[in-house]
Write a protein that holds these residues in place. Structure first.
Motif, PDB file in Angstrom:
ATOM      1  N   HIS A  98       0.818  -1.217   0.000  1.00  0.00           N
ATOM      2  CA  HIS A  98       0.000   0.000   0.000  1.00  0.00           C
ATOM      3  C   HIS A  98       0.853   1.269   0.000  1.00  0.00           C
ATOM      4  O   HIS A  98       0.372   2.344  -0.368  1.00  0.00           O
ATOM      5  CB  HIS A  98      -0.975   0.000   1.176  1.00  0.00           C
ATOM      6  N   SER A 180      -6.822   0.659  -0.767  1.00  0.00           N
ATOM      7  CA  SER A 180      -7.590   1.901  -0.679  1.00  0.00           C
ATOM      8  C   SER A 180      -7.968   2.206   0.763  1.00  0.00           C
ATOM      9  O   SER A 180      -7.874   3.352   1.210  1.00  0.00           O
ATOM     10  CB  SER A 180      -8.850   1.789  -1.548  1.00  0.00           C
ATOM     11  N   ASN A 183      -4.833   3.295   2.835  1.00  0.00           N
ATOM     12  CA  ASN A 183      -4.344   4.636   2.485  1.00  0.00           C
ATOM     13  C   ASN A 183      -5.222   5.749   3.059  1.00  0.00           C
ATOM     14  O   ASN A 183      -4.805   6.910   3.096  1.00  0.00           O
ATOM     15  CB  ASN A 183      -4.245   4.784   0.969  1.00  0.00           C
ATOM     16  N   LYS A 184      -6.441   5.394   3.468  1.00  0.00           N
ATOM     17  CA  LYS A 184      -7.341   6.399   4.040  1.00  0.00           C
ATOM     18  C   LYS A 184      -7.207   6.531   5.556  1.00  0.00           C
ATOM     19  O   LYS A 184      -7.830   7.398   6.153  1.00  0.00           O
ATOM     20  CB  LYS A 184      -8.793   6.057   3.675  1.00  0.00           C
ATOM     21  N   THR A 215     -14.427  -2.359   5.402  1.00  0.00           N
ATOM     22  CA  THR A 215     -13.959  -2.956   4.149  1.00  0.00           C
ATOM     23  C   THR A 215     -13.886  -4.463   4.269  1.00  0.00           C
ATOM     24  O   THR A 215     -14.243  -5.193   3.338  1.00  0.00           O
ATOM     25  CB  THR A 215     -12.575  -2.384   3.779  1.00  0.00           C
TER      26      THR A 215
END
Length: 294
Positions: A98, A180, A183-184, A215
């Motif tokens: 990531h 994703s 990374n948030k 997620t």
């Protein structure tokens, strides 16, 4: 113009704009779906023009039929065998990739590439890998001193082989969702944990896992639905055998409908699959509203 008239006019405009989309939805989805419900209460044989109404006989036979119960258990074990390693390996690769570093995009593309490859092509390649006499898998095992395994011919290993193929194909897609999500996560949380002297394991358990839990839940549900809808790999690798050990509910539906022409039981089986996937989708939607996505 009154408020009510304006409201009705707006609704009429919306209906006119959406009508072109609703027509094919109604024609090619709702009507066939309703028709399949009706067929599930008949003994139609796919060829005869006669439809004899049999009531709940198809559903009663379903819960007493060994093939259906075996297919249901195979579907459960297959889904479990696919979802757990897919989630774990997808998260592992996401943790490794990531962060942007030299070559990270290349590694992501390599791991993701099986997902965009047609399942039929993937299954054909893996059928060569699992070939008993000259396949790559047994060649590697024999080079390490182990005996060859009849991967696709034995009931003990056939389902495992299909699970390996499915997991290998699904890891990349799962990895991208996790990348994703990772990374948030705000870097400030990790910086604060470093100041507090938290170990890497503590940061993973107390920060990473809770914040990517929405997620994870989404991926679990979607991967279960995808596993339940798996067909191509079974058709290419095992055809539901040996002895029905790899016959899932979807493959049972295929055999009932297009090999035996038992459209009534096949329609009943398809409705069971629809209900299970529908409940999973509703559960995912409900839980998604209760989580704050990061």
């Amino acid at each position: 113009m009154s408020a009510f008239s304006q409201h009705m006019t707006n609704r009429l405009k919306v209906l006119l704009f959406t009508a072109p989309l609703l027509v094919p939805l109604f024609t090619f989805w709702l009507v066939p779906f309703g028709y399949s419900i009706y067929i599930s209460f008949t003994d139609w044989d796919y060829i005869s023009p006669d439809y004899d109404f049999v009531g709940l006989e198809n559903y009663q036979y379903m819960v007493e039929d060994f093939e259906f119960l075996q297919a249901a258990m195979n579907t459960f074990w297959f889904s479990l065998g696919v979802v757990v390693p897919t989630i774990l390996l997808g998260l592992l690769f996401a943790m490794l990739l990531h962060k942007n570093f030299k070559g990270s995009q290349f590694y992501r593309a390599v791991i993701f590439s099986p997902w965009i490859t047609p399942t039929v092509a993937v299954s054909i390649v893996w059928s060569w890998v699992f070939e008993t006499k000259s396949g790559l898998a047994n060649h590697l095992l024999q080079s390490m001193g182990f005996n060859a395994i009849p991967w696709l011919e034995s009931g003990n290993t056939a389902l495992v082989a299909v699970i390996i193929v499915t997991v290998w194909q699904a890891i990349g897609w799962t990895m991208l969702f996790y990348i994703s999500a990772l990374n948030k996560i705000p870097e400030s949380l990790y910086e604060a944990s470093l100041i507090d002297g938290c170990s890497s394991l503590t940061r993973f358990l107390k920060i990473t896992l809770p914040l990517i839990s929405p997620t994870t839940f989404f991926l679990v549900v979607v991967n279960i639905i995808t596993a339940m809808q798996a067909f191509d790999q079974f058709q290419i690798l095992t055809q539901g055998g040996p002895g029905g050990e790899t016959r899932t509910l979807l493959y049972l539906f295929y055999q009932q409908a297009f090999e035996r022409y038992e459209m009534g039981p096949a329609a009943a089986t398809s409705l069971v699959i629809f209900l299970i996937t529908g409940l999973l989708a509703l559960l995912n939607t409900y839980m998604g509203k209760r989580w704050v996505y990061y």
